[in-house]
Design an enzyme around this catalytic site. Structure first.
Site, short mmCIF file in Angstrom:
data_model
loop_
_atom_site.label_atom_id
_atom_site.label_comp_id
_atom_site.label_asym_id
_atom_site.label_seq_id
_atom_site.Cartn_x
_atom_site.Cartn_y
_atom_site.Cartn_z
N GLU A 273 -25.92 23.17 -13.94
CA GLU A 273 -26.26 23.80 -12.88
C GLU A 273 -26.23 22.63 -11.83
O GLU A 273 -27.99 22.49 -11.20
CB GLU A 273 -28.04 24.70 -13.00
CG GLU A 273 -27.67 25.60 -13.00
CD GLU A 273 -29.37 26.72 -13.95
OE1 GLU A 273 -29.22 27.27 -14.35
OE2 GLU A 273 -30.28 25.76 -13.51
N GLY A 275 -26.73 20.66 -7.83
CA GLY A 275 -26.92 21.09 -6.38
C GLY A 275 -26.53 19.40 -6.13
O GLY A 275 -25.43 19.35 -4.97
N ARG A 276 -27.59 19.29 -5.79
CA ARG A 276 -27.90 17.59 -5.24
C ARG A 276 -26.51 16.20 -5.43
O ARG A 276 -26.19 16.10 -4.61
CB ARG A 276 -28.80 16.83 -5.18
CG ARG A 276 -29.60 15.22 -4.65
CD ARG A 276 -30.87 14.29 -5.17
NE ARG A 276 -32.25 15.47 -5.95
CZ ARG A 276 -32.72 15.68 -4.97
NH1 ARG A 276 -32.93 15.50 -4.02
NH2 ARG A 276 -34.02 16.69 -5.81
N ARG A 312 -37.64 16.00 4.12
CA ARG A 312 -37.94 15.31 3.09
C ARG A 312 -38.47 13.92 2.89
O ARG A 312 -39.49 14.16 2.40
CB ARG A 312 -36.76 14.97 2.25
CG ARG A 312 -35.23 16.62 1.63
CD ARG A 312 -34.11 16.05 0.66
NE ARG A 312 -34.68 15.41 -0.51
CZ ARG A 312 -34.75 14.18 -1.19
NH1 ARG A 312 -34.60 13.78 -0.14
NH2 ARG A 312 -35.18 14.59 -2.46
N TYR A 316 -41.97 14.16 0.93
CA TYR A 316 -41.87 13.85 -0.51
C TYR A 316 -42.14 12.58 -0.15
O TYR A 316 -42.17 11.46 -1.20
CB TYR A 316 -40.43 14.08 -1.40
CG TYR A 316 -40.10 15.43 -1.31
CD1 TYR A 316 -40.94 16.45 -2.25
CD2 TYR A 316 -39.11 16.11 -1.03
CE1 TYR A 316 -40.90 17.71 -2.21
CE2 TYR A 316 -38.72 17.12 -1.13
CZ TYR A 316 -39.33 17.99 -1.67
OH TYR A 316 -38.36 19.33 -1.79
N CYS A 355 -45.17 18.06 17.09
CA CYS A 355 -46.22 17.55 18.00
C CYS A 355 -47.15 17.19 15.97
O CYS A 355 -48.12 17.71 15.79
CB CYS A 355 -47.33 18.67 18.29
SG CYS A 355 -46.40 19.05 19.68
N GLU A 356 -46.50 16.77 15.51
CA GLU A 356 -47.02 15.84 14.33
C GLU A 356 -47.15 14.46 13.99
O GLU A 356 -45.78 14.02 14.03
CB GLU A 356 -46.80 16.72 12.62
CG GLU A 356 -47.16 17.83 13.10
CD GLU A 356 -47.63 19.22 11.56
OE1 GLU A 356 -47.82 18.59 10.62
OE2 GLU A 356 -47.25 20.38 11.82
N TYR A 384 -30.61 19.48 0.15
CA TYR A 384 -31.86 20.15 0.55
C TYR A 384 -32.21 19.32 2.26
O TYR A 384 -33.30 19.20 2.11
CB TYR A 384 -32.80 18.97 -0.68
CG TYR A 384 -32.63 19.75 -1.99
CD1 TYR A 384 -32.71 21.30 -1.79
CD2 TYR A 384 -31.51 19.22 -2.34
CE1 TYR A 384 -32.27 21.82 -3.79
CE2 TYR A 384 -31.67 20.04 -4.07
CZ TYR A 384 -31.82 20.87 -3.88
OH TYR A 384 -31.75 21.56 -5.62
N1 LLP Z 1 -31.90 24.72 -11.17
C1 LLP Z 1 -32.96 24.57 -10.97
C2 LLP Z 1 -33.67 25.94 -12.03
C3 LLP Z 1 -33.88 24.32 -9.88
O1 LLP Z 1 -34.72 24.90 -9.91
C4 LLP Z 1 -32.58 23.52 -9.09
C5 LLP Z 1 -33.06 22.52 -8.06
C6 LLP Z 1 -31.69 23.34 -9.55
C7 LLP Z 1 -30.91 23.53 -10.48
C8 LLP Z 1 -31.13 22.40 -8.72
O2 LLP Z 1 -31.25 20.93 -8.93
P1 LLP Z 1 -30.55 19.80 -8.63
O3 LLP Z 1 -29.43 19.62 -9.21
O4 LLP Z 1 -30.06 19.48 -7.19
O5 LLP Z 1 -30.87 18.76 -8.35
N2 LLP Z 1 -36.48 20.21 -2.68
C9 LLP Z 1 -36.19 18.60 -3.62
C10 LLP Z 1 -35.33 18.79 -4.34
C11 LLP Z 1 -36.07 20.70 -4.84
C12 LLP Z 1 -34.98 21.17 -6.16
C13 LLP Z 1 -35.51 22.15 -7.28
N3 LLP Z 1 -35.19 23.22 -7.68
C14 LLP Z 1 -35.67 17.99 -2.66
O6 LLP Z 1 -35.65 18.05 -1.76
O7 LLP Z 1 -35.54 16.53 -3.26
#
Ligand code: LLP
Length: 426
Positions: A273, A275-276, A312, A316, A355-356, A384
């Site tokens: 899965e 994404g990033r 982000r 974080y 305003c933060e 993200y």
């Molecule tokens: N699968 C599940 C069950 C997940 O919860 C996530 C991400 C992914 C796959 C995808 O992960 P990736 O390959 O994109 O790392 N907002 C945060 C990241 C939160 C990720 C949440 N879950 C940031 O900006 O770093």
């Protein structure tokens, strides 16, 4: 890494100068490179080809319909976490069986809809959720195909807000408890409990946590299969890193080299899965410098993009490399790293209008001196980024543009003030 490059002192996305896009479509502006998305997808596909992994692009990282369509056309399946994401993926005509549905808090409406369309897999996070899905499947006369998300209690060594593989987090079922869950639900015709799902966190820039979690998951699968449970699939989640500060993330092939041998020749269908690792480096956020203000040694560059556009750094403390879109040939950075400090550069905080004091995109950076009205690029913002934006301070969400070679098209219009108030008009 990606197709954002300085050519003759000017930043280009593929063949298109970024300045031209900012002039035409305004700022703040998200700009994505289709070529980079294709390249990253292809690398992951080929890295995990030995186990013939099904790539389920994680919609939450960047959910624009045109980006999803691009990935659909590459042959991707999809990982979703809500009814809204389900809608997006169905909207572009993806077959429902190519969708996996994760998340700790699926509502009845979301489950019923997913059952109705015939979702591929539910990744289930608790016994109560599983009981609920079973009940709703029975009512609907459907069989829900389920992978149980286990919590392997492995430290992914990432930010604590995005750590999900440790027992203290809300995710998955304790690995010790998992066998009990299989036992309890054995023989229920309305669920096909046939997979194990794991997602340890994001971004995970070391490979060892995957090796640990996959070793634990495979041991569990062996135990279950020896007891006759017939586990057919393993889903190792997402979390592969991206390049924020220099080339910090391992290549897909490096993850695969260590993970794949653990999964090969087990007769399991393998799901990923990511994404990033597909979208982060495929997008930048372009901002305009509105005002400059000196404060002691430091200068504030107050720009028109804010925490509402890219959360982000505020949430974080994440590092995003920031550099002028048109620095001129003498000030092109040699790498996108926190360590870059060219002669004549100025110490700045890049901040937004919200305003933060927590509203910043970059702190304590050495940037070439920049004039009012010039554009800045915030790199590695494709994942993200836009998806976590908000209307706080009643700010319009940014427009998004997708570049493919010499072509650029708006894939999301900038919100108007009418859009902003539409749902509140009584
Ligand atoms: N699968 C599940 C069950 C997940 O919860 C996530 C991400 C992914 C796959 C995808 O992960 P990736 O390959 O994109 O790392 N907002 C945060 C990241 C939160 C990720 C949440 N879950 C940031 O900006 O770093």
């Amino acid at each position: 890494m990606d197709e954002f490059k300085y050519v003759d002192g000017a930043l280009h996305c593929e063949k298109v100068p970024v300045r031209a896009l900012a002039d035409e479509y305004g700022t703040p502006l998200y700009v994505y490179s289709a070529g980079t998305i294709r390249d990253h997808y292809a690398r992951i596909r080929s890295a995990f080809s030995e186990v013939d992994a099904t790539i389920c692009y994680s919609v939450k990282s960047c959910h624009n319909l045109s980006i999803l369509t691009l990935l659909r056309d590459l042959g991707s399946d999809f990982d979703i976490v809500s009814g809204g994401e389900l809608r997006r993926v169905l909207e572009i005509g993806v077959a429902p069986e190519r969708i996996v549905f994760a998340g700790v808090g699926k509502t009845n409406d979301e489950i019923v809809e997913a059952l109705k369309v015939g979702i591929g897999w539910f990744n289930v996070e608790s016994e109560e959720e599983l009981e609920n899905i079973a009940r709703l499947a029975l009512d609907a006369g459907k069989v829900a195909r389920v992978a149980l998300r286990i919590n392997p209690d492995v430290d992914p060594k990432t930010h604590r807000y995005t750590t999900t593989g440790l027992r203290e987090t809300k995710f998955g079922v304790d690995i010790e408890r998992a066998k009990q869950v299989f036992k309890c639900f054995r023989g229920r015709d309305e669920i096909d409990l046939a997979g194990i799902h794991v997602h340890i966190g994001s971004p995970v820039n070391t490979i060892e946590p995957y090796v640990q979690s996959m070793t634990r998951a495979c041991a569990l699968i062996d135990e279950l299969n020896n007891a006759g449970y017939g586990i057919r699939a393993i889903n190792l989640g997402g979390g592969f890193g991206a390049h924020y500060d220099g080339a910090e993330a391992p290549f897909a092939s490096e993850y695969a080299k260590q993970i794949q041998p653990l999964l090969a020749n087990r007769g399991l269908a393998v799901y990923l899965e990511p994404g990033r690792s597909i979208t982060a480096n495929a997008g930048i956020l372009v901002a305009k410098v509105l005002y400059r203000k000196a404060s002691g040694e430091k200068q504030f560059l107050i720009c028109d993009a804010a925490m509402t556009d890219l959360l982000r750094p505020s949430l974080y403390g994440s590092f995003h490399f920031v550099w002028p879109v048109d620095p001129g040939a003498c000030a092109v950075p040699s790498a996108r790293s926190a360590d870059i400090q060219l002669d004549g550069s100025v110490l700045v905080d890049v901040v937004g209008p919200v305003c933060e004091s927590g509203d910043f995109l970059a702190k304590d950076r050495w940037l070439p001196s920049i004039e009012q009205g010039e554009y800045l690029a915030v790199f590695s913002a494709g994942a993200y980024g836009f998806v976590m934006s908000s209307q706080y301070n009643s700010r319009q969400r940014a427009a998004e543009v997708l570049v493919d070679g010499r072509n650029a098209k708006v894939i999301r219009q900038r919100e108007s003030y009418d859009d902003m108030v539409a749902l509140e008009r009584l």
